[in-house]
Design a protein around this motif. Structure first.
Motif: not given
Ligand SMILES: C[S@@+](CC[C@H](N)C(=O)[O-])C[C@H]1O[C@@H](n2cnc3c(N)ncnc32)[C@H](O)[C@@H]1O
Length: 240
Positions: A124-130
């Motif tokens: 969870k160090r890379y999270i898809c979000g904008k």
């Protein structure tokens, strides 16, 4: 609006470049919980986590698989390099001396990212979000929020986009830093005065001249802080 891969041009910087842009020492990386928006295929997270940093990166690019991102990088890199060459008068070629050096540097960052992406997703160090969407993090979850080459630079996204994005970053971070303060035409963006006007009464605002500059006029970093400073920006500030 949907985030479509064949409209994306992935391009990413190294940890050392983030450290220069945001005036972050190695100690700052280890002592602060950091969230960084619009990191794309930069290697801040891959390299920073490896040395023990606590870093979360948020980007809509992370909805795609490592193979899809890799293919897209290889499809588009020649176009980016050609465009940079055509507009070479808009860049300062002192540290990065040539297009081939630029290619090596950017590809080294993006390969470090690609090698780390699946592990980082699982952790969870890379999270898809904008931005400006609300994240799932509680208030003040992070010491430092970063935006490199996204907020302020893409001034055409409009004031409301920037206002709501900065509000969300300030909700979850004690301090935020944005680099650079110019737009894509290398002009100081008029969004900056709006940011100062909107946040200046409630937060401590500083504009720091950094030692990082590749895009002409891209050498300033904006700091908006709730409390006292979290990292060493002032120690490495040069006088303007
Ligand atoms: C020019 S790149 C900068 C990459 C990296 N920060 C660096 O400096 O090397 C801009 C990044 O912003 C991301 N992005 C686009 N729309 C976004 C949004 N609404 N919220 C967060 N990131 C976004 C893109 O996917 C891309 O990775």
């Amino acid at each position: 609006m949907a985030f479509v891969l064949d409209k994306v041009v992935p391009w990413g910087r190294r940890l050392s470049e983030y450290q220069e842009m945001f005036c972050l020492s190695d100690r700052d990386l280890l002592d602060n919980k950091i969230i960084s928006f619009g990191d794309g295929p930069a290697s801040l997270n891959a390299e920073g986590s490896k040395i023990g940093g606590h870093i979360v990166s948020v980007d809509p690019l992370y909805q795609f698989s490592v193979t899809e991102i890799k293919n897209r990088i290889y499809e588009t890199k020649a176009i980016v390099l050609e465009q940079t060459y055509k507009n070479r008068q808009n860049y300062i070629w002192d540290k990065i001396k040539s297009i081939s050096e630029l290619e090596k540097l950017r590809m080294s960052a993006m390969n470090l990212f690609l090698d780390d992406f699946e592990k980082g997703l699982a952790e969870k160090r890379y999270i898809c979000g904008k931005l400006p969407d609300k994240t799932n993090f509680p208030d003040d979850s992070f010491d430092l929020g970063l935006s490199s080459h996204f907020l302020l630079l893409y001034s055409t996204l409009g004031w409301e986009f920037h206002l709501q994005s900065i509000k969300e970053m300030l909700r979850i971070c004690k301090e935020i830093r944005i680099f650079p303060t110019c737009d894509l035409d290398s002009q100081r963006t008029n969004l900056l005065s709006k940011v100062i006007h909107s946040f200046g009464n409630t937060y401590k605002i500083k504009i720091i001249k950094t030692s990082y500059q590749f895009q002409k006029n891209g050498y300033e970093m904006l700091i908006i802080a709730k409390h006292k400073k979290t990292a060493t920006a002032e120690k490495v500030t040069r006088d303007s």
